[in-house]
Design a protein around this motif. Structure first.
Motif, PDB file in Angstrom:
ATOM      1  N   CYS A 176      60.170  34.928  24.231  1.00 42.27           N
ATOM      2  CA  CYS A 176      60.172  34.039  25.387  1.00 42.27           C
ATOM      3  C   CYS A 176      61.137  34.609  26.422  1.00 42.27           C
ATOM      4  O   CYS A 176      62.050  35.375  26.090  1.00 42.27           O
ATOM      5  CB  CYS A 176      60.534  32.606  25.020  1.00 42.27           C
ATOM      6  SG  CYS A 176      62.249  32.316  24.601  1.00 42.27           S
ATOM      7  N   ALA A 177      60.896  34.251  27.669  1.00 40.35           N
ATOM      8  CA  ALA A 177      61.678  34.792  28.770  1.00 40.35           C
ATOM      9  C   ALA A 177      61.849  33.739  29.848  1.00 40.35           C
ATOM     10  O   ALA A 177      60.995  32.863  30.018  1.00 40.35           O
ATOM     11  CB  ALA A 177      60.993  36.022  29.342  1.00 40.35           C
ATOM     12  N   ALA A 178      62.956  33.850  30.587  1.00 33.78           N
ATOM     13  CA  ALA A 178      63.279  32.876  31.628  1.00 33.78           C
ATOM     14  C   ALA A 178      63.351  33.546  32.992  1.00 33.78           C
ATOM     15  O   ALA A 178      63.970  34.607  33.140  1.00 33.78           O
ATOM     16  CB  ALA A 178      64.617  32.201  31.317  1.00 33.78           C
ATOM     17  N   PHE A 195      60.002  39.780  36.723  1.00 35.29           N
ATOM     18  CA  PHE A 195      60.575  38.557  37.284  1.00 35.29           C
ATOM     19  C   PHE A 195      61.487  37.832  36.286  1.00 35.29           C
ATOM     20  O   PHE A 195      62.191  36.907  36.671  1.00 35.29           O
ATOM     21  CB  PHE A 195      59.471  37.603  37.728  1.00 35.29           C
ATOM     22  CG  PHE A 195      58.710  38.083  38.927  1.00 35.29           C
ATOM     23  CD1 PHE A 195      57.405  38.542  38.804  1.00 35.29           C
ATOM     24  CD2 PHE A 195      59.302  38.094  40.179  1.00 35.29           C
ATOM     25  CE1 PHE A 195      56.704  38.989  39.905  1.00 35.29           C
ATOM     26  CE2 PHE A 195      58.609  38.538  41.290  1.00 35.29           C
ATOM     27  CZ  PHE A 195      57.311  38.990  41.150  1.00 35.29           C
ATOM     28  N   TYR A 196      61.456  38.223  35.041  1.00 40.49           N
ATOM     29  CA  TYR A 196      62.164  37.495  33.997  1.00 40.49           C
ATOM     30  C   TYR A 196      63.488  38.184  33.685  1.00 40.49           C
ATOM     31  O   TYR A 196      63.515  39.321  33.228  1.00 40.49           O
ATOM     32  CB  TYR A 196      61.300  37.374  32.743  1.00 40.49           C
ATOM     33  CG  TYR A 196      60.082  36.517  32.971  1.00 40.49           C
ATOM     34  CD1 TYR A 196      58.905  37.049  33.495  1.00 40.49           C
ATOM     35  CD2 TYR A 196      60.123  35.151  32.687  1.00 40.49           C
ATOM     36  CE1 TYR A 196      57.808  36.237  33.728  1.00 40.49           C
ATOM     37  CE2 TYR A 196      59.017  34.343  32.909  1.00 40.49           C
ATOM     38  CZ  TYR A 196      57.862  34.895  33.433  1.00 40.49           C
ATOM     39  OH  TYR A 196      56.773  34.092  33.668  1.00 40.49           O
ATOM     40  N   GLU A 197      64.588  37.468  33.931  1.00 38.65           N
ATOM     41  CA  GLU A 197      65.909  38.070  33.766  1.00 38.65           C
ATOM     42  C   GLU A 197      66.451  37.933  32.351  1.00 38.65           C
ATOM     43  O   GLU A 197      67.295  38.727  31.930  1.00 38.65           O
ATOM     44  CB  GLU A 197      66.935  37.433  34.719  1.00 38.65           C
ATOM     45  CG  GLU A 197      66.491  37.373  36.174  1.00 38.65           C
ATOM     46  CD  GLU A 197      66.047  35.975  36.536  1.00 38.65           C
ATOM     47  OE1 GLU A 197      66.696  35.368  37.416  1.00 38.65           O
ATOM     48  OE2 GLU A 197      65.064  35.469  35.934  1.00 38.65           O
ATOM     49  N   TYR A 198      66.024  36.895  31.644  1.00 37.42           N
ATOM     50  CA  TYR A 198      66.609  36.620  30.335  1.00 37.42           C
ATOM     51  C   TYR A 198      65.502  36.605  29.279  1.00 37.42           C
ATOM     52  O   TYR A 198      64.412  36.060  29.516  1.00 37.42           O
ATOM     53  CB  TYR A 198      67.348  35.284  30.341  1.00 37.42           C
ATOM     54  CG  TYR A 198      68.476  35.255  31.342  1.00 37.42           C
ATOM     55  CD1 TYR A 198      68.316  34.652  32.585  1.00 37.42           C
ATOM     56  CD2 TYR A 198      69.700  35.860  31.044  1.00 37.42           C
ATOM     57  CE1 TYR A 198      69.348  34.644  33.510  1.00 37.42           C
ATOM     58  CE2 TYR A 198      70.733  35.848  31.961  1.00 37.42           C
ATOM     59  CZ  TYR A 198      70.550  35.246  33.194  1.00 37.42           C
ATOM     60  OH  TYR A 198      71.575  35.250  34.093  1.00 37.42           O
ATOM     61  N   TRP A 199      65.842  37.148  28.108  1.00 38.22           N
ATOM     62  CA  TRP A 199      64.873  37.290  27.032  1.00 38.22           C
ATOM     63  C   TRP A 199      65.473  36.824  25.716  1.00 38.22           C
ATOM     64  O   TRP A 199      66.665  36.993  25.462  1.00 38.22           O
ATOM     65  CB  TRP A 199      64.444  38.750  26.905  1.00 38.22           C
ATOM     66  CG  TRP A 199      63.687  39.231  28.101  1.00 38.22           C
ATOM     67  CD1 TRP A 199      64.203  39.631  29.300  1.00 38.22           C
ATOM     68  CD2 TRP A 199      62.271  39.342  28.221  1.00 38.22           C
ATOM     69  NE1 TRP A 199      63.184  39.986  30.162  1.00 38.22           N
ATOM     70  CE2 TRP A 199      61.991  39.818  29.521  1.00 38.22           C
ATOM     71  CE3 TRP A 199      61.205  39.091  27.355  1.00 38.22           C
ATOM     72  CZ2 TRP A 199      60.695  40.044  29.975  1.00 38.22           C
ATOM     73  CZ3 TRP A 199      59.921  39.312  27.809  1.00 38.22           C
ATOM     74  CH2 TRP A 199      59.668  39.784  29.098  1.00 38.22           C
ATOM     75  N   GLY A 200      64.611  36.266  24.876  1.00 37.80           N
ATOM     76  CA  GLY A 200      65.027  35.933  23.530  1.00 37.80           C
ATOM     77  C   GLY A 200      64.984  37.159  22.631  1.00 37.80           C
ATOM     78  O   GLY A 200      64.599  38.254  23.062  1.00 37.80           O
ATOM     79  N   GLN A 201      65.350  36.946  21.378  1.00 39.84           N
ATOM     80  CA  GLN A 201      65.433  38.058  20.438  1.00 39.84           C
ATOM     81  C   GLN A 201      64.078  38.396  19.817  1.00 39.84           C
ATOM     82  O   GLN A 201      63.938  39.453  19.192  1.00 39.84           O
ATOM     83  CB  GLN A 201      66.438  37.724  19.329  1.00 39.84           C
ATOM     84  CG  GLN A 201      65.912  36.841  18.210  1.00 39.84           C
ATOM     85  CD  GLN A 201      65.731  35.382  18.596  1.00 39.84           C
ATOM     86  OE1 GLN A 201      66.080  34.958  19.695  1.00 39.84           O
ATOM     87  NE2 GLN A 201      65.195  34.595  17.672  1.00 39.84           N
ATOM     88  N   GLY A 202      63.118  37.515  19.974  1.00 38.03           N
ATOM     89  CA  GLY A 202      61.785  37.755  19.446  1.00 38.03           C
ATOM     90  C   GLY A 202      61.569  37.123  18.090  1.00 38.03           C
ATOM     91  O   GLY A 202      62.510  36.965  17.306  1.00 38.03           O
ATOM     92  N   THR A 203      60.329  36.759  17.821  1.00 41.49           N
ATOM     93  CA  THR A 203      59.956  36.212  16.523  1.00 41.49           C
ATOM     94  C   THR A 203      58.629  36.844  16.103  1.00 41.49           C
ATOM     95  O   THR A 203      57.708  36.985  16.904  1.00 41.49           O
ATOM     96  CB  THR A 203      59.859  34.674  16.567  1.00 41.49           C
ATOM     97  OG1 THR A 203      59.614  34.166  15.249  1.00 41.49           O
ATOM     98  CG2 THR A 203      58.763  34.177  17.501  1.00 41.49           C
ATOM     99  N   GLN A 204      58.562  37.252  14.844  1.00 45.22           N
ATOM    100  CA  GLN A 204      57.400  37.982  14.351  1.00 45.22           C
ATOM    101  C   GLN A 204      56.264  37.021  14.006  1.00 45.22           C
ATOM    102  O   GLN A 204      56.475  36.021  13.302  1.00 45.22           O
ATOM    103  CB  GLN A 204      57.775  38.793  13.112  1.00 45.22           C
ATOM    104  CG  GLN A 204      56.610  39.532  12.467  1.00 45.22           C
ATOM    105  CD  GLN A 204      56.117  40.702  13.295  1.00 45.22           C
ATOM    106  OE1 GLN A 204      56.918  41.495  13.791  1.00 45.22           O
ATOM    107  NE2 GLN A 204      54.802  40.816  13.447  1.00 45.22           N
TER     108      GLN A 204
END
Length: 125
Positions: A96-98, A111-120
């Protein structure tokens, strides 16, 4: 600063469903566009779905349209990705990204500055 934490990934058989969650902290969530992206092994990260800050506007990649639904609960600072009718080709790490500079749904990662760590997410045939 925005922190994003995803959850809900896992292993599912083809045709099954999963719901991913992404909880945000650190900013007024209701004015932040949110997106889901995914990256399969050996491939570039690609757009999946996005949603405006109010939740009134959404965009989907053609490959997931009518199977996936993005939604958000601004009271909980959480965005969701409901994934139905999963296919083996949906196997990827989902991020996910913000987008804190606008509350419209966007498809471009720039356009997305912030990102989560990811989920498989793994879909078996």
């Amino acid at each position: 600063q925005v922190q994003l934490v995803e959850s809900g990934g896992g292993l599912v058989q083809a045709g099954g469903s999963l719901r991913l969650s992404c909880t945000a902290s650190g900013r007024t969530f209701s004015r932040t566009g949110m997106g889901w992206f995914r990256q399969a092994p050996g491939k570039e990260r690609e757009f999946v779905a996005s949603i405006s800050g109010s939740g009134g506007r959404t965009l989907y990649a053609e490959s997931v349209k009518d199977r996936f639904t993005i939604s958000r609960d601004n009271a909980m600072n959480t965005v969701y990705l409901q994934m139905n009718s999963l296919k083996p080709e949906d196997t990827a790490v989902y991020y996910c990204a913000a987008d804190t500079l606008g509350d419209v749904p966007r498809t471009s990662q720039r356009f997305y500055e912030y990102w989560g760590q990811g989920t498989q997410v793994t879909v078996s045939s």
